[in-house]
Design a protein around this motif. Sequence first.
Motif, PDB file in Angstrom:
ATOM      1  N   LEU A   1      54.118  45.244  21.064  1.00 39.36           N
ATOM      2  CA  LEU A   1      54.804  44.374  20.120  1.00 39.36           C
ATOM      3  C   LEU A   1      55.478  43.312  20.974  1.00 39.36           C
ATOM      4  CD1 LEU A   1      55.879  43.498  17.352  1.00 39.36           C
ATOM      5  CD2 LEU A   1      57.803  45.065  17.693  1.00 39.36           C
ATOM      6  N   PHE A   2      54.947  42.105  20.947  1.00 40.21           N
ATOM      7  CA  PHE A   2      55.424  41.025  21.816  1.00 40.21           C
ATOM      8  C   PHE A   2      56.311  40.099  20.994  1.00 40.21           C
ATOM      9  CE2 PHE A   2      55.263  37.139  24.250  1.00 40.21           C
ATOM     10  CZ  PHE A   2      55.235  37.560  25.568  1.00 40.21           C
ATOM     11  N   ILE A   3      57.623  40.171  21.245  1.00 38.23           N
ATOM     12  CA  ILE A   3      58.594  39.382  20.496  1.00 38.23           C
ATOM     13  C   ILE A   3      58.914  38.113  21.266  1.00 38.23           C
ATOM     14  CG2 ILE A   3      60.941  39.367  19.568  1.00 38.23           C
ATOM     15  CD1 ILE A   3      60.724  42.455  19.399  1.00 38.23           C
ATOM     16  N   ALA A   4      58.811  36.951  20.620  1.00 38.23           N
ATOM     17  CA  ALA A   4      59.077  35.683  21.307  1.00 38.23           C
ATOM     18  C   ALA A   4      59.328  34.586  20.293  1.00 38.23           C
ATOM     19  CB  ALA A   4      57.906  35.309  22.217  1.00 38.23           C
TER      20      ALA A   4
ATOM     21  N   ILE B   1      51.300  48.197  13.431  1.00 42.07           N
ATOM     22  CA  ILE B   1      50.739  47.883  14.740  1.00 42.07           C
ATOM     23  C   ILE B   1      49.624  48.872  15.031  1.00 42.07           C
ATOM     24  CG2 ILE B   1      51.229  47.634  17.210  1.00 42.07           C
ATOM     25  CD1 ILE B   1      54.174  47.179  16.421  1.00 42.07           C
ATOM     26  N   ARG B   2      48.466  48.361  15.379  1.00 45.29           N
ATOM     27  CA  ARG B   2      47.305  49.213  15.629  1.00 45.29           C
ATOM     28  C   ARG B   2      47.278  49.679  17.083  1.00 45.29           C
ATOM     29  NH1 ARG B   2      43.655  44.573  12.823  1.00 45.29           N
ATOM     30  NH2 ARG B   2      44.344  44.888  10.667  1.00 45.29           N
ATOM     31  N   ALA B   3      46.649  50.801  17.302  1.00 47.30           N
ATOM     32  CA  ALA B   3      46.545  51.355  18.651  1.00 47.30           C
ATOM     33  C   ALA B   3      45.799  50.383  19.557  1.00 47.30           C
ATOM     34  CB  ALA B   3      45.827  52.701  18.609  1.00 47.30           C
ATOM     35  N   GLY B   4      46.383  50.086  20.708  1.00 51.59           N
ATOM     36  CA  GLY B   4      45.718  49.245  21.697  1.00 51.59           C
ATOM     37  C   GLY B   4      45.727  47.759  21.429  1.00 51.59           C
ATOM     38  N   GLU B   5      46.416  47.292  20.388  1.00 49.52           N
ATOM     39  CA  GLU B   5      46.411  45.863  20.085  1.00 49.52           C
ATOM     40  C   GLU B   5      47.683  45.176  20.559  1.00 49.52           C
ATOM     41  OE1 GLU B   5      46.441  44.182  16.185  1.00 49.52           O
ATOM     42  OE2 GLU B   5      48.118  45.401  15.495  1.00 49.52           O
TER      43      GLU B   5
ATOM     44  N   LYS C   1      52.145  54.725  24.998  1.00 50.29           N
ATOM     45  CA  LYS C   1      51.100  54.263  24.081  1.00 50.29           C
ATOM     46  C   LYS C   1      51.494  52.942  23.421  1.00 50.29           C
ATOM     47  CE  LYS C   1      48.581  58.077  24.465  1.00 50.29           C
ATOM     48  NZ  LYS C   1      49.392  58.752  25.490  1.00 50.29           N
ATOM     49  N   LEU C   2      52.812  52.661  23.395  1.00 52.07           N
ATOM     50  CA  LEU C   2      53.321  51.444  22.764  1.00 52.07           C
ATOM     51  C   LEU C   2      54.479  50.895  23.584  1.00 52.07           C
ATOM     52  CD1 LEU C   2      53.691  49.433  20.326  1.00 52.07           C
ATOM     53  CD2 LEU C   2      55.200  51.163  19.320  1.00 52.07           C
ATOM     54  N   ILE C   3      54.446  49.566  23.844  1.00 52.64           N
ATOM     55  CA  ILE C   3      55.541  48.897  24.545  1.00 52.64           C
ATOM     56  C   ILE C   3      56.064  47.773  23.656  1.00 52.64           C
ATOM     57  CG2 ILE C   3      56.170  47.414  26.485  1.00 52.64           C
ATOM     58  CD1 ILE C   3      54.325  48.986  28.260  1.00 52.64           C
TER      59      ILE C   3
ATOM     60  N   MET D   1      40.243  50.521  13.619  1.00 53.42           N
ATOM     61  CA  MET D   1      41.293  50.828  14.587  1.00 53.42           C
ATOM     62  C   MET D   1      42.489  51.448  13.859  1.00 53.42           C
ATOM     63  SD  MET D   1      43.221  48.222  17.239  1.00 53.42           S
ATOM     64  CE  MET D   1      41.660  47.590  17.849  1.00 53.42           C
ATOM     65  N   SER D   2      42.918  52.623  14.305  1.00 57.74           N
ATOM     66  CA  SER D   2      44.004  53.324  13.627  1.00 57.74           C
ATOM     67  C   SER D   2      45.351  52.681  13.935  1.00 57.74           C
ATOM     68  CB  SER D   2      44.018  54.791  14.064  1.00 57.74           C
ATOM     69  OG  SER D   2      44.232  54.890  15.463  1.00 57.74           O
ATOM     70  N   GLU D   3      46.294  52.886  13.026  1.00 58.74           N
ATOM     71  CA  GLU D   3      47.633  52.314  13.190  1.00 58.74           C
ATOM     72  C   GLU D   3      48.509  53.296  13.947  1.00 58.74           C
ATOM     73  OE1 GLU D   3      48.424  51.761   9.095  1.00 58.74           O
ATOM     74  OE2 GLU D   3      47.635  49.720   9.029  1.00 58.74           O
ATOM     75  N   ILE D   4      49.168  52.819  14.988  1.00 59.67           N
ATOM     76  CA  ILE D   4      50.012  53.684  15.803  1.00 59.67           C
ATOM     77  C   ILE D   4      51.451  53.687  15.303  1.00 59.67           C
ATOM     78  CG2 ILE D   4      50.542  51.890  17.523  1.00 59.67           C
ATOM     79  CD1 ILE D   4      50.393  54.134  19.650  1.00 59.67           C
TER      80      ILE D   4
END
Length: 338
Positions: A210-213, A39-43, A175-177, A1-4
């Motif tokens: 990227l889920f920050i908590a 961060i990888r694409a789609g993860e 593509k990234l949130i 999986m490529s890195e975004i």
Amino acid sequence: MSEILVAEGLTKHFPIKGGFPVKRTVGAVQAVDGIDLAIRAGEAFGLVGESGCGKSTTGRLLTRLLEPTAGRIRYRGEDITHASRKELAPIRSEIQMIFQDPYSSLNPRQTVGKIVSGPMEINGIAPPGGREARVRELLETVGLNPEHYNRFPHEFSGGQRQRIGVARALALEPKLIVADEPVSALDVSIQAQVVNLLQKLQRELDIAFLFIAHDLAVVRHFSQRVAVMYLGRIVEVGPRDDIYRRPRHPYTHALLSAVPEPGEDGGTRERIRLAGDVPSPIDPPSGCRFRTRCWKARDVCAETVPPLIRTDGSQEGHLSACHFPEPPTVERDTEVVM
């Protein structure tokens, strides 16, 4: 999986001004201090740590809402560290953010339709069928009634407002949130609904998150990989199950021990109580920043910054920044119900 998205040595210091009569820089708040992140694409990637450790600042740096002091940010192979507003324009639509407070992040003077269609207007996007049809479709996607198009934010609950924020983030098909503690301001009964919605969207639309908590249970439920942050630095990163069942850094051990969870004998597991308070980011400890509260600290911990590397016995991709990592003990696997 490529890195975004890749961050290397990412640093953000906020200057402290003082002196009279001329204000001069007398120090700096070292909010983020040389972190490496990929961060990888789609993860779904989780970033966890206690309040004030630099999580939200990291999120704003990665979305380029803040200018980095040092380091490098690459998005899909392109260096965007110090890109100008004009240079960032083509990729702004691909990186979106969900903010922590659903009450202050929505303009009270605008209708839901205006709020969600705003990004499309700014970027000159005219979807097939028109913007209104696209907004109504997005509202339905996030679990709201399309007829809410003409309502104002004050007519909605906190959970519904956050869903509006999610719809706005999805408007440009990113593509990234970056989700900055998206459920911490919500009632516990509503948190699960929003987290499950984000998880569903992440899987179906193949969006990287990227889920920050600071809530360990929420991060475990949502994320595939997890990074643990302490006082501006990443201290451990790895696959979710490896982090939660086989933590190697003492700080991660202490964090997980604070989560109420039954032990093997039916009682609760032992709580690790850390000594002292979190040091000030204005004058952090030398070497390992956790050493002033760590029960394993030695002289080398004050002299040398421990590198974030794979330790003996760790799975591939499980990295820890500790001179004396904890043994890879296996804890009982428990389900986190959301």
